[in-house]
Design a protein around this motif. Structure first.
Motif, PDB file in Angstrom:
ATOM      1  N   ALA A  53     -11.672 -68.980  91.085  1.00 40.56           N
ATOM      2  CA  ALA A  53     -12.153 -69.403  92.311  1.00 40.56           C
ATOM      3  C   ALA A  53     -12.254 -68.319  93.516  1.00 40.56           C
ATOM      4  CB  ALA A  53     -11.443 -70.565  92.962  1.00 40.56           C
ATOM      5  N   LEU A  54     -13.265 -68.329  94.041  1.00 40.12           N
ATOM      6  CA  LEU A  54     -13.447 -67.254  95.125  1.00 40.12           C
ATOM      7  C   LEU A  54     -12.019 -67.509  96.138  1.00 40.12           C
ATOM      8  CD1 LEU A  54     -14.941 -65.202  96.955  1.00 40.12           C
ATOM      9  CD2 LEU A  54     -15.933 -67.109  98.082  1.00 40.12           C
ATOM     10  N   THR A  55     -11.863 -68.717  96.427  1.00 40.22           N
ATOM     11  CA  THR A  55     -10.825 -68.946  97.525  1.00 40.22           C
ATOM     12  C   THR A  55      -9.407 -68.404  97.016  1.00 40.22           C
ATOM     13  OG1 THR A  55     -10.331 -71.006  96.335  1.00 40.22           O
ATOM     14  CG2 THR A  55     -11.415 -70.952  98.367  1.00 40.22           C
ATOM     15  N   GLU A  56      -9.360 -68.146  95.588  1.00 40.32           N
ATOM     16  CA  GLU A  56      -8.002 -67.581  95.045  1.00 40.32           C
ATOM     17  C   GLU A  56      -8.073 -66.098  95.322  1.00 40.32           C
ATOM     18  OE1 GLU A  56      -7.771 -67.904  90.789  1.00 40.32           O
ATOM     19  OE2 GLU A  56      -6.337 -66.501  90.643  1.00 40.32           O
ATOM     20  N   VAL A  57      -9.287 -65.455  95.256  1.00 45.18           N
ATOM     21  CA  VAL A  57      -9.433 -64.073  95.576  1.00 45.18           C
ATOM     22  C   VAL A  57      -9.164 -63.737  97.195  1.00 45.18           C
ATOM     23  CG1 VAL A  57     -10.625 -61.806  95.564  1.00 45.18           C
ATOM     24  CG2 VAL A  57     -10.640 -63.537  93.650  1.00 45.18           C
ATOM     25  N   LEU A  58      -9.571 -64.439  97.915  1.00 48.56           N
ATOM     26  CA  LEU A  58      -9.615 -64.492  99.352  1.00 48.56           C
ATOM     27  C   LEU A  58      -8.001 -64.557  99.743  1.00 48.56           C
ATOM     28  CD1 LEU A  58     -12.787 -66.218 100.857  1.00 48.56           C
ATOM     29  CD2 LEU A  58     -12.434 -63.757  99.957  1.00 48.56           C
ATOM     30  N   GLU A  59      -7.444 -65.304  99.173  1.00 44.29           N
ATOM     31  CA  GLU A  59      -6.216 -65.854  99.596  1.00 44.29           C
ATOM     32  C   GLU A  59      -5.164 -64.779  99.147  1.00 44.29           C
ATOM     33  OE1 GLU A  59      -5.190 -68.460 101.196  1.00 44.29           O
ATOM     34  OE2 GLU A  59      -2.961 -68.143 100.992  1.00 44.29           O
ATOM     35  N   ALA A  60      -5.384 -64.186  97.904  1.00 41.08           N
ATOM     36  CA  ALA A  60      -4.700 -63.085  97.577  1.00 41.08           C
ATOM     37  C   ALA A  60      -4.782 -61.747  98.434  1.00 41.08           C
ATOM     38  CB  ALA A  60      -5.043 -62.710  96.122  1.00 41.08           C
ATOM     39  N   SER A  61      -5.944 -61.754  98.943  1.00 35.74           N
ATOM     40  CA  SER A  61      -6.464 -60.636  99.821  1.00 35.74           C
ATOM     41  C   SER A  61      -5.542 -60.730 101.368  1.00 35.74           C
ATOM     42  CB  SER A  61      -7.686 -60.467 100.385  1.00 35.74           C
ATOM     43  OG  SER A  61      -8.105 -59.539 101.232  1.00 35.74           O
ATOM     44  N   ARG A  62      -5.316 -61.977 101.549  1.00 34.21           N
ATOM     45  CA  ARG A  62      -4.808 -62.570 103.196  1.00 34.21           C
ATOM     46  C   ARG A  62      -3.321 -62.158 102.946  1.00 34.21           C
ATOM     47  NH1 ARG A  62      -7.248 -67.360 102.922  1.00 34.21           N
ATOM     48  NH2 ARG A  62      -9.517 -66.912 103.550  1.00 34.21           N
ATOM     49  N   LYS A  63      -2.737 -62.378 101.559  1.00 31.47           N
ATOM     50  CA  LYS A  63      -1.099 -62.105 101.229  1.00 31.47           C
ATOM     51  C   LYS A  63      -1.126 -60.856 100.820  1.00 31.47           C
ATOM     52  CE  LYS A  63      -0.754 -65.854  98.290  1.00 31.47           C
ATOM     53  NZ  LYS A  63       0.110 -66.691  97.384  1.00 31.47           N
ATOM     54  N   GLY A  64      -2.003 -59.893 101.047  1.00 28.15           N
ATOM     55  CA  GLY A  64      -1.669 -58.498 100.801  1.00 28.15           C
ATOM     56  C   GLY A  64      -1.531 -58.288  99.108  1.00 28.15           C
ATOM     57  N   GLU A  65      -1.977 -59.194  98.281  1.00 30.00           N
ATOM     58  CA  GLU A  65      -1.975 -59.018  96.806  1.00 30.00           C
ATOM     59  C   GLU A  65      -2.965 -58.804  96.206  1.00 30.00           C
ATOM     60  OE1 GLU A  65      -0.130 -62.912  95.667  1.00 30.00           O
ATOM     61  OE2 GLU A  65       1.814 -62.327  96.577  1.00 30.00           O
ATOM     62  N   LEU A  66      -4.154 -58.603  96.558  1.00 30.85           N
ATOM     63  CA  LEU A  66      -5.486 -58.091  95.982  1.00 30.85           C
ATOM     64  C   LEU A  66      -5.416 -56.660  95.952  1.00 30.85           C
ATOM     65  CD1 LEU A  66      -8.192 -58.583  94.525  1.00 30.85           C
ATOM     66  CD2 LEU A  66      -9.041 -58.709  96.995  1.00 30.85           C
ATOM     67  N   GLU A  67      -4.763 -56.105  94.936  1.00 33.38           N
ATOM     68  CA  GLU A  67      -4.659 -54.706  94.764  1.00 33.38           C
ATOM     69  C   GLU A  67      -5.687 -53.981  94.413  1.00 33.38           C
ATOM     70  OE1 GLU A  67      -0.422 -55.783  93.292  1.00 33.38           O
ATOM     71  OE2 GLU A  67      -1.676 -55.088  91.857  1.00 33.38           O
ATOM     72  N   GLU A  68      -6.754 -54.259  93.413  1.00 30.49           N
ATOM     73  CA  GLU A  68      -8.169 -53.805  93.039  1.00 30.49           C
ATOM     74  C   GLU A  68      -9.227 -54.766  92.448  1.00 30.49           C
ATOM     75  OE1 GLU A  68      -7.587 -50.389  90.344  1.00 30.49           O
ATOM     76  OE2 GLU A  68      -5.506 -50.001  90.938  1.00 30.49           O
ATOM     77  N   ALA A  69     -10.272 -54.176  92.687  1.00 32.63           N
ATOM     78  CA  ALA A  69     -11.543 -54.915  92.295  1.00 32.63           C
ATOM     79  C   ALA A  69     -12.357 -53.920  91.530  1.00 32.63           C
ATOM     80  CB  ALA A  69     -11.798 -55.909  93.315  1.00 32.63           C
ATOM     81  N   PHE A  70     -13.179 -54.498  90.663  1.00 37.60           N
ATOM     82  CA  PHE A  70     -14.219 -53.371  90.105  1.00 37.60           C
ATOM     83  C   PHE A  70     -14.950 -54.157  89.380  1.00 37.60           C
ATOM     84  CE2 PHE A  70     -10.656 -52.748  87.090  1.00 37.60           C
ATOM     85  CZ  PHE A  70     -11.468 -52.925  85.942  1.00 37.60           C
ATOM     86  N   GLY A  71     -16.417 -53.496  89.456  1.00 38.91           N
ATOM     87  CA  GLY A  71     -17.607 -54.207  88.606  1.00 38.91           C
ATOM     88  C   GLY A  71     -17.198 -53.152  87.452  1.00 38.91           C
ATOM     89  N   ALA A  72     -17.979 -53.683  86.082  1.00 39.80           N
ATOM     90  CA  ALA A  72     -17.959 -52.985  84.924  1.00 39.80           C
ATOM     91  C   ALA A  72     -19.417 -53.054  84.357  1.00 39.80           C
ATOM     92  CB  ALA A  72     -16.936 -53.596  83.965  1.00 39.80           C
ATOM     93  N   GLY A  73     -20.078 -52.178  84.038  1.00 41.20           N
ATOM     94  CA  GLY A  73     -21.110 -52.189  83.390  1.00 41.20           C
ATOM     95  C   GLY A  73     -21.778 -50.706  82.939  1.00 41.20           C
ATOM     96  N   THR A  74     -22.832 -50.746  81.976  1.00 41.57           N
ATOM     97  CA  THR A  74     -23.293 -49.705  81.619  1.00 41.57           C
ATOM     98  C   THR A  74     -23.629 -48.615  82.542  1.00 41.57           C
ATOM     99  OG1 THR A  74     -23.975 -50.565  79.342  1.00 41.57           O
ATOM    100  CG2 THR A  74     -25.145 -48.526  79.814  1.00 41.57           C
ATOM    101  N   ALA A  75     -24.302 -49.020  83.676  1.00 41.13           N
ATOM    102  CA  ALA A  75     -24.925 -48.104  84.709  1.00 41.13           C
ATOM    103  C   ALA A  75     -23.806 -46.881  85.313  1.00 41.13           C
ATOM    104  CB  ALA A  75     -25.805 -48.515  85.507  1.00 41.13           C
TER     105      ALA A  75
END
Ligand SMILES: Cc1ncc(COP(=O)(O)O)c(C=O)c1O
Ligand SMILES: Cc1ncc(COP(=O)(O)O)c(C=O)c1O
Lengths: 365, 365
Positions: free
Chosen positions: B291-313
């Motif tokens: 859920a988007l809320t899970e990621v936003l919540e993690a960010s608010r708590k300082g627990e969202l350490e990394e995020a990345f997209g993955a694709g051939t380009a």
């Protein structure tokens, strides 16, 4: 919606004409197949980011030289329309509500990030083309000349972004009578696996991807003996949206209802015309969400009096049987209902100039 | 899925070669633009209902003569793939997991009612083409030769039904380094108005309509200064699906998570490879609804350490900032995280032959 700077959209273009010196043999009115034969000419107009829409022309029907990297092949930036030219008993040729199709084309363009087209130029293009190929408009009852305007992204570029080059074209195909032996009810089946469109997607636009996506479902129900898919909404699979490539109407307990334009339904020109006619006759049409369960429930109670699809191809397509959740629901004993019939005859009457056109729907060529 | 009778799909085709007598000038490795320049040759193979896939050939890159009624223009029956050929330090040319792309092409074909293609012929076609144009594989660090296999419906027919004629083609385009100054985080924005795909639709398939439909949203977030759209699911607009044309990974509180293949997400080859590498390193990846809320919540708590997209380009595209519900969430201080970096360097290391290939992902040309 996409915002594209198209100041040229309001410029009425001159149309040049190059006549085809090699006219084809025309097929017999009795042997017309939908969408397989094309006339002697086509209309084409190009778009380039620097100069806008330009070079409107009628030329011999011919293959296009397309770069294999043309964006339409890869990212499907394309929209289309479908309308018809009808021959009246007096031999005249006339169009049915072409400005509605052109307005929808531009709404589809906006959704697909394709630059808007000057509506007058589009209409003049269609008229000029139909006029030069007017001998191709068949004479037999129920036949017509199908008109296919479409836009394709022609830039040779593999980036996912709106193209900087497009072609707007119109081609023509003579088509036979939709009903060989009079208007005839079809069997349709609810689709629970596949989704045609969803609000926020492209269902409101007449764009290629919607049709490509619908084929698997259509093949699936055809294998079970049904003519068309009854599409449910993509969010809850609860509400009725369209039937095949048509809008849908129900007559339940004396009332006419049709799904409202929710954002995932194509706003049909036939649908709009049906609603107007019914209003003319003092019959109110409720445009609102219609749950499948409501229709099945009405059928069980014997209150589902009529159901029909509405679209340019068949005009009105009565529904004689609906298959849903493992059960068959017979509608009006597999017979065409009185209201369906009246709408069909009035609409085709106006289209072929047999009856008065109270709303100025007809545009002469 | 569509059932098409294609007994010929298992036949390995001979590939004829017609060399281009007029070789183009190659662009400078420093001035490569994605998807704008094409090489001297292309691969093409035709399908006809009567004879199946046939006439596999490498020919000079050239325009296609397309009837204006070709079904791809109208109903978008088309699929594509994207992979790359890399030049190693030793001067060899190699492909990364091409059989994965070919398998996905055939899964896309099945969804779009396009006949299956013999996988060996497809691979041989790609190899033969890249081989004849191998001087086009650029040498500069980070550059590569982009390979675009695609299928288009070529029958001239305006009926909404699977076509009886197709062309399978492969074209090549030399591309520059994705990152000019090293791997660099981007800003992305959640999209609440538009939907990319929905279960039951075509999101799982690599087909044109998905990309045409995404452009309006992409233009919208670009106008606000964001590089990519973060797509939510089409049913509830609650769960994270993809970012732009990439799959997405999050590192939250030491754990790596990525959306599961729900039916509306493209199963990326890069995604699959990232999961494998992380497993190799003893890092479990949770594939599940996020859920988007899970990621936003993690960010608010300082627990969202990394995020990345993955694709051939881009291979890996770190996300430095996420805009959602009117607020900006900064990730890892706009810096590339250690895990993102390690994945990026390992994957590109394998692709360019700089480090060992433990899973036989590399196919030499
Ligand atoms: C998906 C879809 N719905 C409805 C319609 C009916 O629209 P119209 O009455 O304008 O032909 C069409 C055909 O044009 C269609 O393709
Ligand atoms: C919609 C979408 N998602 C994800 C991806 C990533 O897939 P892959 O890693 O195979 O390139 C792509 C690009 O190919 C894509 O178009």
């Amino acid at each position: 919606m996409c915002h594209i700077d198209t100041k040229e959209r309001f410029i009425l273009q001159q149309i040049s004409i190059t006549e085809n010196p090699n006219k084809k043999d025309k097929p017999n009115d009795n042997a017309l197949q939908f969408g397989k034969t094309f006339t002697d000419h086509m209309f084409i107009m190009d778009y380039d980011k620097e100069i806008g829409w330009h070079d409107a022309r009628v030329v011999p029907y011919q293959p296009l030289a397309m770069d294999p990297a043309s964006m339409v092949f890869h990212y499907g930036q394309t929209v289309f329309e479908g309308l018809k030219a009808y021959r009246t008993d007096r031999g005249d040729v006339q169009l049915f509500r072409p400005t509605e199709n052109i307005a929808r084309l531009n709404r589809s363009n906006a959704r697909m990030c394709i630059p808007e087209i000057d509506a007058d130029t589009a209409l003049k293009g269609i008229q000029t083309l139909v006029d030069i190929d007017r001998d191709w408009v068949p004479h037999l009852e129920g036949t017509s000349l199908y008109i296919r305007p479409f836009v394709i992204a022609t830039e040779a570029y593999l980036g996912v972004a709106p193209a900087s080059k497009y072609a707007f074209m119109v081609i023509l195909s003579p088509v036979g009578a939709y009903y060989d032996a009079g208007i005839n009810p079809v069997k349709i089946a609810v689709e629970n696996e596949y989704i045609r469109a969803v609000k926020g997607g492209t269902g409101e636009a007449k764009t290629a991807g919607n049709y490509a996506g619908s084929m698997a479902a259509q093949e699936k129900v055809a294998a079970l003996g049904y003519a068309q898919v009854l599409w449910l909404d993509g969010h809850e699979k609860k509400y009725i949206e369209e039937v095949g490539s048509m809008n849908i109407f129900f007559k339940i307990n004396g009332k006419v209802i049709t799904p409202h334009l929710s954002g995932s339904i194509l706003p049909g020109v036939t649908r709009k015309s049906v609603i107007q006619l019914l209003n003319d006759w003092g019959i109110a049409v409720e445009e609102r969400p219609i749950a499948l369960t409501e229709v099945l429930e009405a059928s069980r109670k014997g209150e589902l009096e009529e159901a029909f699809g509405a679209g340019t191809a068949a005009v009105i397509s009565p529904i004689g049987e609906l298959f849903a959740d493992g059960e068959s629901y017979i509608i009006n004993n597999h017979k065409t209902g009185d209201l369906s019939k009246r709408v069909y005859e009035t609409l085709t009457g106006i289209q072929y100039g047999r009856i008065e056109d109270p709303h100025q729907w007809i545009v002469r060529v």
